[in-house]
Design an enzyme around this catalytic site. Structure first.
Site, short mmCIF file in Angstrom:
data_model
loop_
_atom_site.label_atom_id
_atom_site.label_comp_id
_atom_site.label_asym_id
_atom_site.label_seq_id
_atom_site.Cartn_x
_atom_site.Cartn_y
_atom_site.Cartn_z
N HIS A 108 8.24 10.77 -28.70
CA HIS A 108 7.33 11.63 -27.94
C HIS A 108 7.78 13.10 -27.95
CE1 HIS A 108 4.65 12.99 -24.77
NE2 HIS A 108 5.70 13.48 -24.15
N HIS A 110 0.05 14.02 -29.32
CA HIS A 110 -0.49 12.68 -29.11
C HIS A 110 -1.15 12.16 -30.39
CE1 HIS A 110 -3.25 9.58 -27.49
NE2 HIS A 110 -2.22 9.35 -26.70
N ARG A 121 -1.96 22.47 -13.64
CA ARG A 121 -1.07 21.40 -14.06
C ARG A 121 -1.33 21.00 -15.51
NH1 ARG A 121 1.37 16.27 -10.59
NH2 ARG A 121 2.75 15.60 -12.26
N LYS A 168 8.29 23.28 -13.03
CA LYS A 168 7.40 22.15 -12.78
C LYS A 168 7.02 22.08 -11.29
CE LYS A 168 5.91 17.61 -13.70
NZ LYS A 168 5.99 16.40 -14.49
N GLU A 210 10.81 19.42 -23.94
CA GLU A 210 10.07 19.68 -22.70
C GLU A 210 10.68 20.87 -21.94
OE1 GLU A 210 7.29 17.84 -22.16
OE2 GLU A 210 7.62 15.94 -23.23
N GLU A 238 -3.93 17.84 -10.72
CA GLU A 238 -4.52 18.33 -11.97
C GLU A 238 -6.01 18.56 -11.84
OE1 GLU A 238 -2.50 16.36 -15.17
OE2 GLU A 238 -3.93 17.10 -16.64
N LYS A 242 3.56 11.68 -10.79
CA LYS A 242 2.71 10.85 -11.65
C LYS A 242 3.47 9.58 -11.98
CE LYS A 242 -0.26 14.13 -14.11
NZ LYS A 242 -0.69 14.57 -15.45
N HIS A 275 0.86 18.67 -26.29
CA HIS A 275 0.67 17.23 -26.13
C HIS A 275 -0.60 16.70 -26.80
CE1 HIS A 275 4.06 17.53 -23.46
NE2 HIS A 275 4.02 16.25 -23.16
N ARG A 322 0.81 -1.22 0.00
CA ARG A 322 0.00 0.00 0.00
C ARG A 322 0.84 1.27 0.00
NH1 ARG A 322 -2.91 -3.17 3.62
NH2 ARG A 322 -4.65 -4.17 2.57
N ASN A 362 0.49 20.19 -20.51
CA ASN A 362 0.13 19.43 -21.72
C ASN A 362 0.26 20.27 -22.98
OD1 ASN A 362 -0.49 17.11 -20.26
ND2 ASN A 362 -2.54 17.89 -19.81
N1 NAD Z 1 5.44 10.78 -14.86
C1 NAD Z 1 5.42 11.87 -15.61
O1 NAD Z 1 5.03 12.95 -15.16
C2 NAD Z 1 5.90 11.76 -17.02
C3 NAD Z 1 6.14 12.93 -17.75
C4 NAD Z 1 6.65 12.80 -19.03
C5 NAD Z 1 6.91 11.55 -19.56
N2 NAD Z 1 6.65 10.44 -18.83
C6 NAD Z 1 6.96 9.10 -19.35
O2 NAD Z 1 8.36 9.02 -19.54
C7 NAD Z 1 8.63 8.03 -20.54
C8 NAD Z 1 9.69 8.55 -21.46
O3 NAD Z 1 10.86 8.81 -20.73
P1 NAD Z 1 12.29 8.91 -21.44
O4 NAD Z 1 12.18 9.81 -22.60
O5 NAD Z 1 13.26 9.20 -20.38
O6 NAD Z 1 12.44 7.47 -22.05
P2 NAD Z 1 13.24 6.15 -21.62
O7 NAD Z 1 13.17 5.91 -20.18
O8 NAD Z 1 12.71 5.08 -22.52
O9 NAD Z 1 14.74 6.48 -22.04
C9 NAD Z 1 15.04 6.72 -23.39
C10 NAD Z 1 16.15 5.79 -23.87
O10 NAD Z 1 17.41 6.25 -23.35
C11 NAD Z 1 18.06 5.19 -22.65
N3 NAD Z 1 18.81 5.85 -21.60
C12 NAD Z 1 18.31 6.40 -20.46
N4 NAD Z 1 19.27 7.07 -19.81
C13 NAD Z 1 20.41 6.92 -20.53
C14 NAD Z 1 21.74 7.40 -20.35
N5 NAD Z 1 22.06 8.24 -19.36
N6 NAD Z 1 22.64 7.03 -21.27
C15 NAD Z 1 22.30 6.23 -22.34
N7 NAD Z 1 21.07 5.78 -22.54
C16 NAD Z 1 20.13 6.13 -21.65
C17 NAD Z 1 16.96 4.26 -22.24
O11 NAD Z 1 17.44 2.96 -22.05
C18 NAD Z 1 16.01 4.35 -23.42
O12 NAD Z 1 16.46 3.52 -24.45
C19 NAD Z 1 7.30 7.73 -21.21
O13 NAD Z 1 6.87 6.47 -20.82
C20 NAD Z 1 6.37 8.80 -20.69
O14 NAD Z 1 5.04 8.36 -20.60
C21 NAD Z 1 6.17 10.53 -17.57
ZN ZN Z 2 5.71 15.02 -22.69
#
Ligand code: NAD
Ligand code: ZN
Length: 367
Positions: free
Chosen positions: A267, A253, A242, A227, A185, A237, A143, A249, A121, A246
């Protein structure tokens, strides 16, 4: 090192931004790591570069690191892998007062955060973001989610980390395309709420992307401050503040859906183009000048991000793109709120946008 406080009643935490934080992870986490065994979730790409310094720091402090190394990629945010993570954490005998380390990009952060939210939990977790996107966006704000068959991030929870350590050194091993995606971003915070920061990005964006540490520290710190302020104001949100995050986005999307959420358009690239479209649509509605929309498009193109819809070669109608928006999880009682601009640095939420008008606008942009 810069320290930003995310202020939330009873759950405030620090985001520390600087170089070398992972090599000192045990010292940085201090008493949050209260047991001998420290569970760390990461992916194989990140482990290749960053496992050793984290492992060494923990061992030097007398801990035993326990590693779970998952396959990289968005597909890892699945029910199956969530189950694997939770079962593994239970085997590690993680208890409610313990902290799990999430070392990686947004995929690892979202997945591990969600596992922490539901394990017994709710137990603690610490974000160690290693992508620019994760440092400026996903690791802050609480999130957490996995993907469902019908869409991304549809199963999740709000669960704040206890600490975020954004080590700028990790950006050195990040592929340039991922770096540009994170930068989309960064510039978003300027466009949505801070004209001065947008102007800073126009001048310094190339330094951030080229690896200049000072510029990176400024960009990450400024983004996290933006942020943190938004999250402190509207954690769940509910008031609409918040939702401004977007920006770009909703259009983005639709583009991701049209390109099948594939390597063809990542993305951050979709969001970059989505912000240009939001700006141009705002100009069409005479909310901002054509000049301001052009300035936004220029800054995005300058960063090597897509800024022209017609250049994507989508071969579809504006109506088809708008149809994807109907499935957006932000749909609220038949209306889709759009983040539009009254100026650079002045985003607002318009809940009365007509999708037919958006489709007509997209037809023009596709031509
Ligand atoms: N929680 C939130 O508020 C929020 C906000 C925006 C995005 N997201 C989520 O985040 C995700 C995308 O995150 P991302 O863009 O970091 O993608 P990711 O975690 O897939 O990383 C991108 C790529 O880079 C590689 N990588 C990561 N760090 C590295 C490093 N230092 N050196 C070499 N390679 C590295 C990873 O293995 C992957 O192949 C999505 O799933 C999205 O939905 C969440
Ligand atoms: Zn985004």
């Amino acid at each position: 090192m810069a320290v930003i406080e995310v202020e939330l009643a009873g759950r405030s935490y620090e985001v520390r931004v600087g170089e070398g934080l992972l090599a000192d992870v045990a010292g940085q986490c201090g008493p949050l790591l209260r047991k001998h065994t420290v569970p760390i979730v990461t992916d194989a790409n990140v482990a290749k570069h960053w496992r050793d310094p984290v492992d060494a720091s923990l061992r030097e402090a007398g801990h035993k690191p326990a590693w779970l190394i998952l396959p990289p990629g968005e597909a890892t945010k699945s029910w199956e892998i969530l189950q694997q993570v939770v079962e593994w954490l239970l085997v590690q005998e993680v208890e409610r007062g313990d902290h799990i380390l999430a070392l990686g990009g947004g995929v690892i952060g979202d997945l591990t955060g969600f596992a922490a939210a539901i394990l017994k939990r709710g137990c603690g977790f610490i974000q160690l973001p290693t992508t620019l996107l994760a440092q400026v966006d996903s690791s802050v704000g609480g999130k957490t989610a996995i993907n469902a068959a019908t869409g991304k991030n549809l199963v999740g929870a709000f669960h704040q980390p206890s600490l975020v350590l954004a080590d700028l050194a990790t950006l050195d091993t990040l592929p340039p395309r991922e770096m540009r995606c994170g930068y989309a971003e960064v510039i978003k915070y300027g466009i949505l709420g801070d004209a001065g920061f947008f102007a800073w990005c126009e001048t310094n964006g190339s330094r951030v992307l080229a690896g200049n540490r000072e510029a990176q520290e400024s960009a990450v710190t400024k983004s996290v401050e933006a942020k943190a302020a938004i999250v402190a104001d509207d954690e769940r949100e509910t008031t609409g503040t918040r939702a401004l995050l977007n920006l770009g986005h909703t259009f983005g999307h639709a583009l991701e859906a049209q390109t099948g959420f594939s390597e063809r358009l990542l993305h951050g690239e979709a969001v970059a183009l989505g912000m240009v479209l939001a700006a141009r649509y705002s100009a069409r509605r005479e909310l901002i000048s054509e000049g301001d929309a052009a300035r936004i498009a220029a800054a995005i193109a300058e960063a090597g991000l897509p800024s022209e819809l017609s250049a994507l070669g989508l071969n579809c109608s504006g109506e088809a793109l708008a149809a994807h928006m109907l499935h957006d999880k932000k749909m609220d009682a038949g209306k889709l709120p759009f983040v539009l601009l009254r100026g650079i640095g002045a985003a607002f939420l318009d809940r009365e946008v007509e999708l037919v008008d958006v489709a007509a606008f997209l037809d023009q942009e596709l031509a």
